[in-house]
Design a protein around this motif. Structure first.
Motif, PDB file in Angstrom:
ATOM      1  N   SER A 286      68.861  74.183 -52.435  1.00  0.00           N
ATOM      2  CA  SER A 286      67.847  74.496 -51.677  1.00  0.00           C
ATOM      3  C   SER A 286      68.025  74.575 -50.191  1.00  0.00           C
ATOM      4  N   PHE A 287      67.698  75.718 -49.695  1.00  0.00           N
ATOM      5  CA  PHE A 287      67.797  75.632 -48.030  1.00  0.00           C
ATOM      6  C   PHE A 287      66.541  75.675 -47.384  1.00  0.00           C
ATOM      7  N   ALA A 288      65.618  74.868 -48.065  1.00  0.00           N
ATOM      8  CA  ALA A 288      63.903  74.593 -47.601  1.00  0.00           C
ATOM      9  C   ALA A 288      64.178  74.217 -46.324  1.00  0.00           C
ATOM     10  N   GLY A 289      63.654  74.860 -45.151  1.00  0.00           N
ATOM     11  CA  GLY A 289      63.333  74.160 -43.776  1.00  0.00           C
ATOM     12  C   GLY A 289      64.765  74.753 -43.064  1.00  0.00           C
ATOM     13  N   ALA A 290      65.668  75.283 -43.659  1.00  0.00           N
ATOM     14  CA  ALA A 290      66.868  75.576 -42.880  1.00  0.00           C
ATOM     15  C   ALA A 290      66.497  76.873 -41.966  1.00  0.00           C
ATOM     16  N   THR A 291      67.187  76.907 -40.689  1.00  0.00           N
ATOM     17  CA  THR A 291      66.914  77.877 -39.645  1.00  0.00           C
ATOM     18  C   THR A 291      67.865  79.147 -39.985  1.00  0.00           C
ATOM     19  N   ALA A 292      67.447  80.233 -39.622  1.00  0.00           N
ATOM     20  CA  ALA A 292      68.219  81.480 -39.657  1.00  0.00           C
ATOM     21  C   ALA A 292      68.113  81.929 -38.225  1.00  0.00           C
ATOM     22  N   THR A 293      69.517  82.140 -37.848  1.00  0.00           N
ATOM     23  CA  THR A 293      69.726  82.811 -36.395  1.00  0.00           C
ATOM     24  C   THR A 293      70.426  83.896 -36.535  1.00  0.00           C
ATOM     25  N   LEU A 294      69.597  84.817 -35.756  1.00  0.00           N
ATOM     26  CA  LEU A 294      70.548  86.245 -35.692  1.00  0.00           C
ATOM     27  C   LEU A 294      71.239  86.400 -34.442  1.00  0.00           C
ATOM     28  N   PHE A 295      72.553  86.856 -34.646  1.00  0.00           N
ATOM     29  CA  PHE A 295      73.158  87.120 -33.535  1.00  0.00           C
ATOM     30  C   PHE A 295      73.868  88.509 -33.447  1.00  0.00           C
ATOM     31  N   ARG A 296      74.041  88.930 -32.246  1.00  0.00           N
ATOM     32  CA  ARG A 296      75.177  90.288 -32.299  1.00  0.00           C
ATOM     33  C   ARG A 296      76.548  89.788 -32.843  1.00  0.00           C
ATOM     34  N   LEU A 297      77.115  90.683 -33.632  1.00  0.00           N
ATOM     35  CA  LEU A 297      78.372  90.339 -34.210  1.00  0.00           C
ATOM     36  C   LEU A 297      79.594  90.655 -32.942  1.00  0.00           C
TER      37      LEU A 297
ATOM     38  N   ALA B 164      82.252  86.350 -29.242  1.00  0.00           N
ATOM     39  CA  ALA B 164      81.365  84.989 -29.109  1.00  0.00           C
ATOM     40  C   ALA B 164      80.944  84.290 -30.210  1.00  0.00           C
ATOM     41  N   VAL B 165      80.701  84.972 -31.094  1.00  0.00           N
ATOM     42  CA  VAL B 165      80.299  84.476 -32.606  1.00  0.00           C
ATOM     43  C   VAL B 165      81.480  83.802 -33.256  1.00  0.00           C
ATOM     44  N   VAL B 166      82.610  84.433 -33.369  1.00  0.00           N
ATOM     45  CA  VAL B 166      83.485  84.318 -34.240  1.00  0.00           C
ATOM     46  C   VAL B 166      84.737  83.422 -33.505  1.00  0.00           C
ATOM     47  N   THR B 167      84.498  83.121 -31.940  1.00  0.00           N
ATOM     48  CA  THR B 167      85.484  82.269 -31.317  1.00  0.00           C
ATOM     49  C   THR B 167      85.211  80.960 -31.192  1.00  0.00           C
ATOM     50  N   PRO B 168      86.029  80.049 -31.680  1.00  0.00           N
ATOM     51  CA  PRO B 168      85.666  78.667 -31.567  1.00  0.00           C
ATOM     52  C   PRO B 168      85.366  78.226 -30.022  1.00  0.00           C
ATOM     53  N   GLY B 169      84.524  77.405 -29.649  1.00  0.00           N
ATOM     54  CA  GLY B 169      84.126  77.110 -28.436  1.00  0.00           C
ATOM     55  C   GLY B 169      83.296  78.150 -27.461  1.00  0.00           C
ATOM     56  N   GLN B 170      83.181  79.021 -27.970  1.00  0.00           N
ATOM     57  CA  GLN B 170      82.113  80.163 -27.381  1.00  0.00           C
ATOM     58  C   GLN B 170      80.912  79.844 -27.806  1.00  0.00           C
ATOM     59  N   THR B 171      79.669  80.205 -26.930  1.00  0.00           N
ATOM     60  CA  THR B 171      78.383  79.786 -27.134  1.00  0.00           C
ATOM     61  C   THR B 171      77.649  81.163 -27.444  1.00  0.00           C
ATOM     62  N   PRO B 172      77.588  81.678 -28.463  1.00  0.00           N
ATOM     63  CA  PRO B 172      76.776  83.134 -28.771  1.00  0.00           C
ATOM     64  C   PRO B 172      75.397  83.123 -28.389  1.00  0.00           C
ATOM     65  N   THR B 173      74.611  84.039 -28.054  1.00  0.00           N
ATOM     66  CA  THR B 173      73.080  84.086 -27.660  1.00  0.00           C
ATOM     67  C   THR B 173      72.465  84.573 -28.744  1.00  0.00           C
ATOM     68  N   PRO B 174      71.554  83.776 -29.187  1.00  0.00           N
ATOM     69  CA  PRO B 174      70.807  84.195 -30.338  1.00  0.00           C
ATOM     70  C   PRO B 174      69.709  85.152 -29.853  1.00  0.00           C
TER      71      PRO B 174
ATOM     72  N   ALA C 192      66.189  94.892 -29.354  1.00  0.00           N
ATOM     73  CA  ALA C 192      67.558  94.234 -29.483  1.00  0.00           C
ATOM     74  C   ALA C 192      68.444  94.820 -30.761  1.00  0.00           C
ATOM     75  N   ILE C 193      67.496  95.450 -31.597  1.00  0.00           N
ATOM     76  CA  ILE C 193      68.526  95.947 -32.839  1.00  0.00           C
ATOM     77  C   ILE C 193      68.727  97.423 -32.748  1.00  0.00           C
ATOM     78  N   GLY C 194      69.962  97.989 -32.565  1.00  0.00           N
ATOM     79  CA  GLY C 194      70.255  98.893 -32.775  1.00  0.00           C
ATOM     80  C   GLY C 194      70.981  99.218 -34.306  1.00  0.00           C
ATOM     81  N   ASP C 195      70.535 100.316 -35.180  1.00  0.00           N
ATOM     82  CA  ASP C 195      70.882 100.744 -36.363  1.00  0.00           C
ATOM     83  C   ASP C 195      72.340 100.657 -36.681  1.00  0.00           C
ATOM     84  N   THR C 196      73.154 101.149 -35.828  1.00  0.00           N
ATOM     85  CA  THR C 196      74.673 101.234 -36.102  1.00  0.00           C
ATOM     86  C   THR C 196      75.380 100.123 -35.760  1.00  0.00           C
ATOM     87  N   ARG C 197      74.830  98.960 -34.864  1.00  0.00           N
ATOM     88  CA  ARG C 197      75.667  97.762 -34.643  1.00  0.00           C
ATOM     89  C   ARG C 197      75.365  96.746 -35.657  1.00  0.00           C
TER      90      ARG C 197
END
Length: 190
Positions: A44-55, A58-68, A89-94
């Motif tokens: 169960s993932f009940a109550g889990a947060t789902a966060t959207l980031f640009r890929l 900053a998302v894949v590099t340890p120590g970086q802080t991506p912007t949600p 904030a959402i581009g179809d091809t990104r």
């Protein structure tokens, strides 16, 4: 004096109002999360947060802080997820990353998965909804992380995701290979 006030109101309306309104509203994406334990019982993932980031790196590099750029919560059923983001904030091809993370150290929490689960989506896939985050989308994300870290272009990232899907799933028809869209639709119950 009256003309100055009218010009001020006009400028306020043209410049400030679109900013306050979010420039196009909100896009809402509905998906699900599915992860089974060794016995085939869904976590169960009940109550889990789902966060959207640009890929991006900053998302894949340890120590970086991506912007949600969007957030959501897994519903009480433990699988249904709704994520909202500004439409502009959402581009179809990104590409975007949804990270589903259980709350840390919450007593009596039904969400017991200790590491986040990820799914990579194009903007068009995010807008279309009906995606699913699974162990296979996590594997594909881990495979594509290198391509993102070294700044590959979108077509190369898509190829890395498709290659992961082809390695993880059976071909949908003779002479074809599974692609990432097939992986997003895959269910562990299948």
């Amino acid at each position: 004096m009256r003309a100055s006030l009218r010009n001020f109101v006009f400028l306020l309306t043209v410049i400030l109002l679109p900013t306050l309104a979010g420039c196009g509203g909100t896009v809402r994406s509905e998906g699900s999360v599915a992860l089974l334990d060794d016995a085939g019982t869904p976590h169960s993932f009940a109550g889990a947060t789902a966060t959207l980031f640009r890929l991006n790196s900053a998302v894949v590099t340890p120590g970086q802080t991506p912007t949600p750029i969007g957030t959501g919560t897994v519903e009480e059923d433990g699988t249904s997820v709704t994520v909202k983001a500004r439409s502009s904030a959402i581009g179809d091809t990104r590409f975007y990353l949804i990270e589903i993370r259980c709350p840390a150290n919450v007593p009596d929490d039904a969400c017991v998965v200790n590491t986040p689960l990820h799914a990579v989506l194009s903007g068009a896939q995010f807008r279309a909804s009906n995606w699913q985050a699974t162990v296979l989308t996590e594997t594909a994300y881990q495979t594509a992380a290198y391509a993102v870290a070294v700044n590959y272009v979108a077509t190369q990232i898509r190829q890395a995701l498709d290659n992961a899907a082809a390695a993880l799933l059976a071909a949908p028809a003779p002479g074809t290979a599974a692609d990432y869209a097939d992986l997003l639709a895959w269910s562990p119950a299948d």
